[in-house]
Design a protein around this motif. Structure first.
Motif, PDB file in Angstrom:
ATOM      1  N   LYS A 183       0.836  -1.204   0.000  1.00 50.65           N
ATOM      2  CA  LYS A 183       0.000   0.000   0.000  1.00 50.65           C
ATOM      3  C   LYS A 183       0.871   1.255   0.000  1.00 50.65           C
ATOM      4  CE  LYS A 183      -4.152  -1.948   2.170  1.00 50.65           C
ATOM      5  NZ  LYS A 183      -5.031  -1.950   3.362  1.00 50.65           N
ATOM      6  N   ALA A 184       1.952   1.227   0.782  1.00 50.51           N
ATOM      7  CA  ALA A 184       2.865   2.371   0.803  1.00 50.51           C
ATOM      8  C   ALA A 184       3.515   2.569  -0.566  1.00 50.51           C
ATOM      9  CB  ALA A 184       3.934   2.161   1.879  1.00 50.51           C
ATOM     10  N   GLN A 185       3.913   1.473  -1.191  1.00 49.98           N
ATOM     11  CA  GLN A 185       4.517   1.579  -2.524  1.00 49.98           C
ATOM     12  C   GLN A 185       3.534   2.151  -3.544  1.00 49.98           C
ATOM     13  OE1 GLN A 185       6.312  -2.583  -2.757  1.00 49.98           O
ATOM     14  NE2 GLN A 185       7.940  -1.362  -3.674  1.00 49.98           N
ATOM     15  N   GLN A 186       2.279   1.755  -3.436  1.00 50.26           N
ATOM     16  CA  GLN A 186       1.267   2.289  -4.346  1.00 50.26           C
ATOM     17  C   GLN A 186       1.106   3.801  -4.191  1.00 50.26           C
ATOM     18  OE1 GLN A 186      -2.176  -0.082  -3.400  1.00 50.26           O
ATOM     19  NE2 GLN A 186      -1.276  -1.959  -4.255  1.00 50.26           N
ATOM     20  N   LYS A 187       1.440   4.292  -2.982  1.00 55.91           N
ATOM     21  CA  LYS A 187       1.371   5.734  -2.717  1.00 55.91           C
ATOM     22  C   LYS A 187       2.692   6.427  -3.019  1.00 55.91           C
ATOM     23  CE  LYS A 187      -0.575   6.788   1.246  1.00 55.91           C
ATOM     24  NZ  LYS A 187      -0.871   6.716   2.696  1.00 55.91           N
ATOM     25  N   GLY A 188       3.660   5.679  -3.570  1.00 53.86           N
ATOM     26  CA  GLY A 188       4.914   6.288  -3.981  1.00 53.86           C
ATOM     27  C   GLY A 188       6.084   6.091  -3.051  1.00 53.86           C
ATOM     28  N   ALA A 189       5.948   5.282  -2.030  1.00 59.15           N
ATOM     29  CA  ALA A 189       7.042   5.078  -1.075  1.00 59.15           C
ATOM     30  C   ALA A 189       8.209   4.345  -1.732  1.00 59.15           C
ATOM     31  CB  ALA A 189       6.555   4.293   0.136  1.00 59.15           C
ATOM     32  N   LYS A 190       9.414   4.659  -1.274  1.00 59.02           N
ATOM     33  CA  LYS A 190      10.622   3.945  -1.674  1.00 59.02           C
ATOM     34  C   LYS A 190      10.812   2.745  -0.745  1.00 59.02           C
ATOM     35  CE  LYS A 190      12.042   7.048  -4.755  1.00 59.02           C
ATOM     36  NZ  LYS A 190      12.125   6.740  -6.208  1.00 59.02           N
ATOM     37  N   LEU A 191      11.246   1.633  -1.307  1.00 59.19           N
ATOM     38  CA  LEU A 191      11.454   0.411  -0.538  1.00 59.19           C
ATOM     39  C   LEU A 191      12.890  -0.058  -0.724  1.00 59.19           C
ATOM     40  CD1 LEU A 191      10.306  -1.932   1.189  1.00 59.19           C
ATOM     41  CD2 LEU A 191       9.607  -3.034  -0.955  1.00 59.19           C
ATOM     42  N   VAL A 192      13.605  -0.200   0.389  1.00 54.85           N
ATOM     43  CA  VAL A 192      15.004  -0.620   0.368  1.00 54.85           C
ATOM     44  C   VAL A 192      15.154  -1.881   1.211  1.00 54.85           C
ATOM     45  CG1 VAL A 192      17.375  -0.001   0.980  1.00 54.85           C
ATOM     46  CG2 VAL A 192      15.816   1.745   0.075  1.00 54.85           C
ATOM     47  N   PHE A 193      15.871  -2.858   0.694  1.00 49.70           N
ATOM     48  CA  PHE A 193      16.192  -4.061   1.452  1.00 49.70           C
ATOM     49  C   PHE A 193      17.701  -4.159   1.631  1.00 49.70           C
ATOM     50  CE2 PHE A 193      11.906  -5.275   0.699  1.00 49.70           C
ATOM     51  CZ  PHE A 193      11.598  -6.213   1.674  1.00 49.70           C
ATOM     52  N   ILE A 194      18.094  -4.555   2.837  1.00 50.93           N
ATOM     53  CA  ILE A 194      19.501  -4.832   3.132  1.00 50.93           C
ATOM     54  C   ILE A 194      19.576  -6.284   3.563  1.00 50.93           C
ATOM     55  CG2 ILE A 194      21.496  -4.219   4.537  1.00 50.93           C
ATOM     56  CD1 ILE A 194      20.376  -1.410   4.762  1.00 50.93           C
ATOM     57  N   ASP A 195      20.216  -7.108   2.746  1.00 51.50           N
ATOM     58  CA  ASP A 195      20.184  -8.551   2.959  1.00 51.50           C
ATOM     59  C   ASP A 195      21.233  -9.190   2.057  1.00 51.50           C
ATOM     60  OD1 ASP A 195      19.500 -11.304   3.137  1.00 51.50           O
ATOM     61  OD2 ASP A 195      17.389 -10.828   3.422  1.00 51.50           O
ATOM     62  N   PRO A 196      22.074 -10.084   2.581  1.00 50.98           N
ATOM     63  CA  PRO A 196      23.031 -10.778   1.708  1.00 50.98           C
ATOM     64  C   PRO A 196      22.351 -11.646   0.650  1.00 50.98           C
ATOM     65  CG  PRO A 196      23.646 -11.002   4.020  1.00 50.98           C
ATOM     66  CD  PRO A 196      22.265 -10.415   3.996  1.00 50.98           C
ATOM     67  N   ARG A 197      21.088 -11.971   0.881  1.00 53.67           N
ATOM     68  CA  ARG A 197      20.327 -12.777  -0.078  1.00 53.67           C
ATOM     69  C   ARG A 197      19.416 -11.883  -0.915  1.00 53.67           C
ATOM     70  NH1 ARG A 197      16.674 -16.889   2.388  1.00 53.67           N
ATOM     71  NH2 ARG A 197      16.065 -15.192   3.777  1.00 53.67           N
ATOM     72  N   ARG A 198      19.092 -12.353  -2.091  1.00 52.71           N
ATOM     73  CA  ARG A 198      18.016 -11.748  -2.882  1.00 52.71           C
ATOM     74  C   ARG A 198      16.787 -12.630  -2.684  1.00 52.71           C
ATOM     75  NH1 ARG A 198      18.471  -9.772  -9.192  1.00 52.71           N
ATOM     76  NH2 ARG A 198      16.267  -9.211  -9.498  1.00 52.71           N
ATOM     77  N   THR A 199      15.740 -12.075  -2.080  1.00 49.94           N
ATOM     78  CA  THR A 199      14.590 -12.860  -1.645  1.00 49.94           C
ATOM     79  C   THR A 199      13.327 -12.447  -2.394  1.00 49.94           C
ATOM     80  OG1 THR A 199      14.003 -11.279   0.085  1.00 49.94           O
ATOM     81  CG2 THR A 199      15.612 -13.000   0.660  1.00 49.94           C
ATOM     82  N   ASP A 200      12.249 -13.177  -2.137  1.00 51.23           N
ATOM     83  CA  ASP A 200      10.954 -12.795  -2.697  1.00 51.23           C
ATOM     84  C   ASP A 200      10.571 -11.386  -2.254  1.00 51.23           C
ATOM     85  OD1 ASP A 200      10.722 -15.229  -3.926  1.00 51.23           O
ATOM     86  OD2 ASP A 200       9.419 -16.117  -2.408  1.00 51.23           O
ATOM     87  N   SER A 201      10.945 -11.021  -1.051  1.00 55.39           N
ATOM     88  CA  SER A 201      10.633  -9.683  -0.545  1.00 55.39           C
ATOM     89  C   SER A 201      11.399  -8.610  -1.312  1.00 55.39           C
ATOM     90  CB  SER A 201      10.983  -9.581   0.942  1.00 55.39           C
ATOM     91  OG  SER A 201      10.290 -10.530   1.710  1.00 55.39           O
ATOM     92  N   SER A 202      12.687  -8.819  -1.486  1.00 61.02           N
ATOM     93  CA  SER A 202      13.521  -7.776  -2.090  1.00 61.02           C
ATOM     94  C   SER A 202      13.282  -7.609  -3.584  1.00 61.02           C
ATOM     95  CB  SER A 202      15.004  -8.056  -1.819  1.00 61.02           C
ATOM     96  OG  SER A 202      15.417  -9.263  -2.429  1.00 61.02           O
ATOM     97  N   ARG A 204      10.700  -6.659  -4.806  1.00 67.32           N
ATOM     98  CA  ARG A 204       9.849  -5.475  -4.902  1.00 67.32           C
ATOM     99  C   ARG A 204      10.606  -4.181  -4.626  1.00 67.32           C
ATOM    100  NH1 ARG A 204       7.224  -9.886  -2.925  1.00 67.32           N
ATOM    101  NH2 ARG A 204       4.988 -10.144  -3.253  1.00 67.32           N
ATOM    102  N   ALA A 205      11.888  -4.282  -4.288  1.00 65.72           N
ATOM    103  CA  ALA A 205      12.629  -3.133  -3.763  1.00 65.72           C
ATOM    104  C   ALA A 205      13.119  -2.189  -4.850  1.00 65.72           C
ATOM    105  CB  ALA A 205      13.817  -3.629  -2.939  1.00 65.72           C
ATOM    106  N   ASN A 206      13.281  -0.919  -4.448  1.00 61.99           N
ATOM    107  CA  ASN A 206      13.958   0.060  -5.297  1.00 61.99           C
ATOM    108  C   ASN A 206      15.469  -0.097  -5.224  1.00 61.99           C
ATOM    109  OD1 ASN A 206      11.380   1.629  -3.976  1.00 61.99           O
ATOM    110  ND2 ASN A 206      11.610   2.087  -6.143  1.00 61.99           N
ATOM    111  N   LEU A 207      15.935  -0.637  -4.103  1.00 62.29           N
ATOM    112  CA  LEU A 207      17.377  -0.797  -3.897  1.00 62.29           C
ATOM    113  C   LEU A 207      17.611  -2.013  -3.015  1.00 62.29           C
ATOM    114  CD1 LEU A 207      20.289   0.419  -4.198  1.00 62.29           C
ATOM    115  CD2 LEU A 207      19.841   1.666  -2.068  1.00 62.29           C
ATOM    116  N   LEU A 208      18.557  -2.846  -3.399  1.00 63.15           N
ATOM    117  CA  LEU A 208      18.994  -3.983  -2.589  1.00 63.15           C
ATOM    118  C   LEU A 208      20.473  -3.810  -2.284  1.00 63.15           C
ATOM    119  CD1 LEU A 208      18.764  -6.827  -1.308  1.00 63.15           C
ATOM    120  CD2 LEU A 208      19.193  -7.779  -3.588  1.00 63.15           C
ATOM    121  N   VAL A 209      20.807  -3.834  -1.007  1.00 65.04           N
ATOM    122  CA  VAL A 209      22.193  -3.719  -0.544  1.00 65.04           C
ATOM    123  C   VAL A 209      22.557  -5.031   0.135  1.00 65.04           C
ATOM    124  CG1 VAL A 209      23.781  -2.451   0.938  1.00 65.04           C
ATOM    125  CG2 VAL A 209      21.930  -1.228  -0.248  1.00 65.04           C
ATOM    126  N   GLN A 210      23.712  -5.608  -0.217  1.00 68.03           N
ATOM    127  CA  GLN A 210      24.070  -6.943   0.261  1.00 68.03           C
ATOM    128  C   GLN A 210      25.391  -6.922   1.049  1.00 68.03           C
ATOM    129  OE1 GLN A 210      23.507  -8.855  -3.810  1.00 68.03           O
ATOM    130  NE2 GLN A 210      22.417 -10.340  -2.549  1.00 68.03           N
TER     131      GLN A 210
END
Length: 681
Positions: A183-202, A204-210
């Motif tokens: 819902k936040a993304q639909q309103k324009g929110a940025k999504l960042v994931f920090i994780d050594p893995r690339r997951t189903d969650s990430s 959707r991210a604008n940025l993945l940092v590993q």
């Protein structure tokens, strides 16, 4: 005739989903979501759907079992209780009550769990454990900094403009959280994931940092330095509500960004990009997972991450939140977590609480005066879930006698002399709360126990009768087995809260009466200074750590990286909650066998191909497992998910070491370096 009942899931899981459970002729036949719970209004996870199989499984233990010549045989309750009472009295009289280990974990939550402790008090005591496997380092770090553990209601997340998910995979471990994220993304929110893995969650991210596992603290401090140097901080918020910023600033400005980048394995370009997002996009919600604080530096790592929310003023506002844990629903505990995990400063003479959960096997073996001679285990599977499995198995096999209360024949149950059948969530009512959503819920009984299953409270009630305790003493400590007695007991527990009643809970979840929807919106912090404490004297005095958030290498990266160069990651998976659910046929359809995941480049260097078998090893143990190759996994890592049993040949805790985190008496079993090699045919 079909009936529908409101209930709630009691597993050790963020979501604590509300359910509608359908029954027919005394059998659970279907489970639907309960939309009255605003945090869990939609589809149930795979594990929740598998409850229909779990309660009706032909592999479920439905009768007392006795090990005879190495094999389990069905016995009567009368024989089981007679034998157990004789063993308890024998060990108490010959060695003292503290020769018996009473071990429980988080397999099933509920207020009635306290009845177990009441029985052991009646008995005269026992040896128990302190600490916890899951999250104490992060809880303590948050408590030291903010004063208590709470966060904004889950549905507030849709108000965030930046969502920073650090070390968490909610698409698998907290699926209901993905609703407000989307819902936040639909309103324009940025999504960042920090994780050594690339997951189903990430995905959707604008940025993945590993980053390199265990180095999250230095990455967070590097970000803090850049934010301060570029004046991307909320000075007004800091001046009003923060203690120790000047000392922290002086400390963090000494960090060399080049060295920090090298240590955490994240490029300076990405560090700057991430710092710019954190400093310029507001409001920000930072969602840290629990895996990072299961390293030897876990508490300090959590404090380092929390700095980012604090210095940017992202506390106490809609969409602005440190989203670690919310204990507002726990209105029943006299002592809240993490304080309830700490060993007593002065023993009470009843319970010997001297065994660290993190060092279960090692500490069991070192107990003397008296030595441990017997064990009672319920709501847990320590032989697979606690670190250093080999040591734990050694400790259990050294005992004269053990009793395990369990639904299935787990690794721990196999070591028992007697196994007693445990209830499922559908076979007795109880009251539960959540550490993510703000509801108090009734885990309502919907069917009678199957076979000869008895709830734990009834087992203790019958055992107390068998052992000759007076009726008045039993009545004071243990409710009688009837449904009416259980509901009366639960009603007494909620009596201080007139907003809550059993009848109201039967209709659906009830918001906690102490709810603050936007956590810390009054900007009151129950720390010694009544401010947010970046500088914590308590941290220094109690845990002997730096009073400021700081980075220390993990123990294994200091000592063993040359011999064992790969980080073993054991994250949670959508198919299990720790060691539960993986044995069900419905889960095996999608997760039929254990596997390890390795990086493509690492695999090529070692001549390993998809579906090869590898030997994973260190100086604590080894296991053989099929391999999957993933080019998106950060090099230098191997992933074996949490929850595999020894029976499956893939329990990662055969490789982990029993050691505590830097604060909170947590368990640092993610601090685990290994090597691996191809098994040649």
């Amino acid at each position: 005739m079909k009936k529908v009942h409101n209930t709630a899931c009691p597993r050790n899981c963020y979501s604590t989903c509300s359910f509608k459970v359908w029954t027919e002729d005394g059998k659970v036949i279907n489970i639907d979501p309960q939309p009255l719970n605003k945090a869990t209004p939609e589809g149930i996870c795979l594990k929740g759907l598998s409850y229909v199989e779990r309660v009706n499984s032909p592999r479920r233990i439905l009768y007392p079992l006795r090990k005879i010549n190495g094999k389990f045989k069905q016995i009567s309750w009368e024989n089981a209780l007679n034998e157990i009472s004789e063993k308890l009295n024998h060990h108490k009289q010959k060695y003292g009550p503290q020769s018996i280990l009473f071990y429980y974990a988080s397999g099933m939550s509920g207020l009635l769990n306290s009845v177990s402790t009441n029985f052991w008090k009646m008995f005269g005591g026992a040896t128990t454990v302190y600490g916890n496997l899951c999250w104490p380092a992060g809880l303590e770090a948050t408590r030291l900094t903010l004063g208590e553990n709470k966060h904004n209601v889950p549905w507030d997340l849709k108000n965030a403009k930046l969502i920073l998910v650090w070390g968490k995979n909610p698409a698998e471990s907290n699926i209901q959280q993905m609703i407000p994220i989307e819902k936040a993304q639909q309103k324009g929110a940025k999504l960042v994931f920090i994780d050594p893995r690339r997951t189903d969650s990430s995905e959707r991210a604008n940025l993945l940092v590993q980053p390199v596992p265990g180095t999250d603290g230095i990455l967070a401090l590097a970000l803090a330095k850049i934010l301060i140097e570029k004046d991307l901080i909320d000075r007004d918020f800091i001046n009003k509500y923060v203690l120790g910023f000047d000392q922290f600033k002086e400390s963090v400005l000494k960090i060399n960004i080049n060295e920090a980048s090298k240590e955490c394995g994240v490029s300076i370009e990405f560090i700057n990009k991430l710092a710019n997002l954190v400093g310029t996009v507001k409001p920000m919600t930072l969602i840290p997972g629990y895996g990072m604080q299961r390293y030897t530096n876990g508490g300090q790592t959590t404090r380092c991450l929390l700095v980012l929310s604090i210095i940017t003023g992202n506390i106490g506002k809609p969409g602005a939140c440190w989203h670690y844990a919310d204990l507002q629903g726990d209105i029943f505990s006299k002592i809240k977590e993490p304080l309830s995990y700490f060993p007593p400063e002065k023993p009470d003479g009843i319970f010997r609480r001297e065994i660290a959960t993190a060092r279960l096997g090692e500490d069991m073996l070192r107990m003397n005066k008296p030595e441990l001679k017997m064990a009672w285990v319920e709501r847990g599977n320590p032989l697979s879930q606690n670190p250093d499995s080999n040591k734990i198995k050694e400790a259990f096999q050294k005992l004269d006698y053990s009793v395990v209360v369990e639904q299935f024949m787990t690794d721990t149950a196999r070591e028992a002399d007697i196994v007693l059948p445990a209830k499922t969530m559908f076979e007795q009512s109880d009251i539960i709360s959540s550490y993510w959503n703000p509801y108090v819920q009734l885990r309502q009984k919907v069917i009678d126990p199957i076979g000869e299953v008895k709830p734990e409270t009834e087992i203790y009630y019958l055992l107390a009768k068998k052992m000759g305790f007076s009726d008045s003493e039993i009545e004071k400590n243990i409710p009688s087995p009837s449904d009416e007695s259980i509901e009366n007991w639960l009603s007494e527990q909620i009596k201080p809260w007139p907003e809550i009643s059993i009848e109201k809970l039967k209709e659906g979840p009830v918001l906690t009466p102490v709810l603050q929807e936007i956590a810390f919106s009054d900007f009151k912090f129950t720390t010694p200074s009544c401010k947010i404490e970046l500088y914590s004297e308590t941290a220094q005095e109690k845990w002997r750590v730096n009073p400021l958030p700081s980075y220390e290498k993990t123990a294994e990266r200091k000592d063993t990286v040359e011999n064992y160069p790969f980080n073993l990651m054991s994250p949670n998976t959508k198919n299990r909650i720790h060691s539960q659910f993986g044995n069900l046929e419905s889960i095996k359809l999608v997760d039929p066998e254990p596997f390890a995941t390795i990086n493509l480049g690492d695999a090529e260097k070692k001549g390993i191909k998809e579906d090869d078998f590898i030997r994973v090893f260190n100086d604590r143990g080894e296991l053989n497992i099929k391999v999957k190759i993933d080019a998106s996994l950060r090099p230098g890592n191997i992933v074996i998910v949490n929850g595999y049993w020894h029976e499956e040949g893939a329990c990662p805790n055969i490789l982990s070491k029993g050691r505590e985190t830097d604060m909170g008496h947590g368990t640092a079993f993610h601090d685990n370096m290994v090597d691996y090699e191809k098994i040649k045919n």
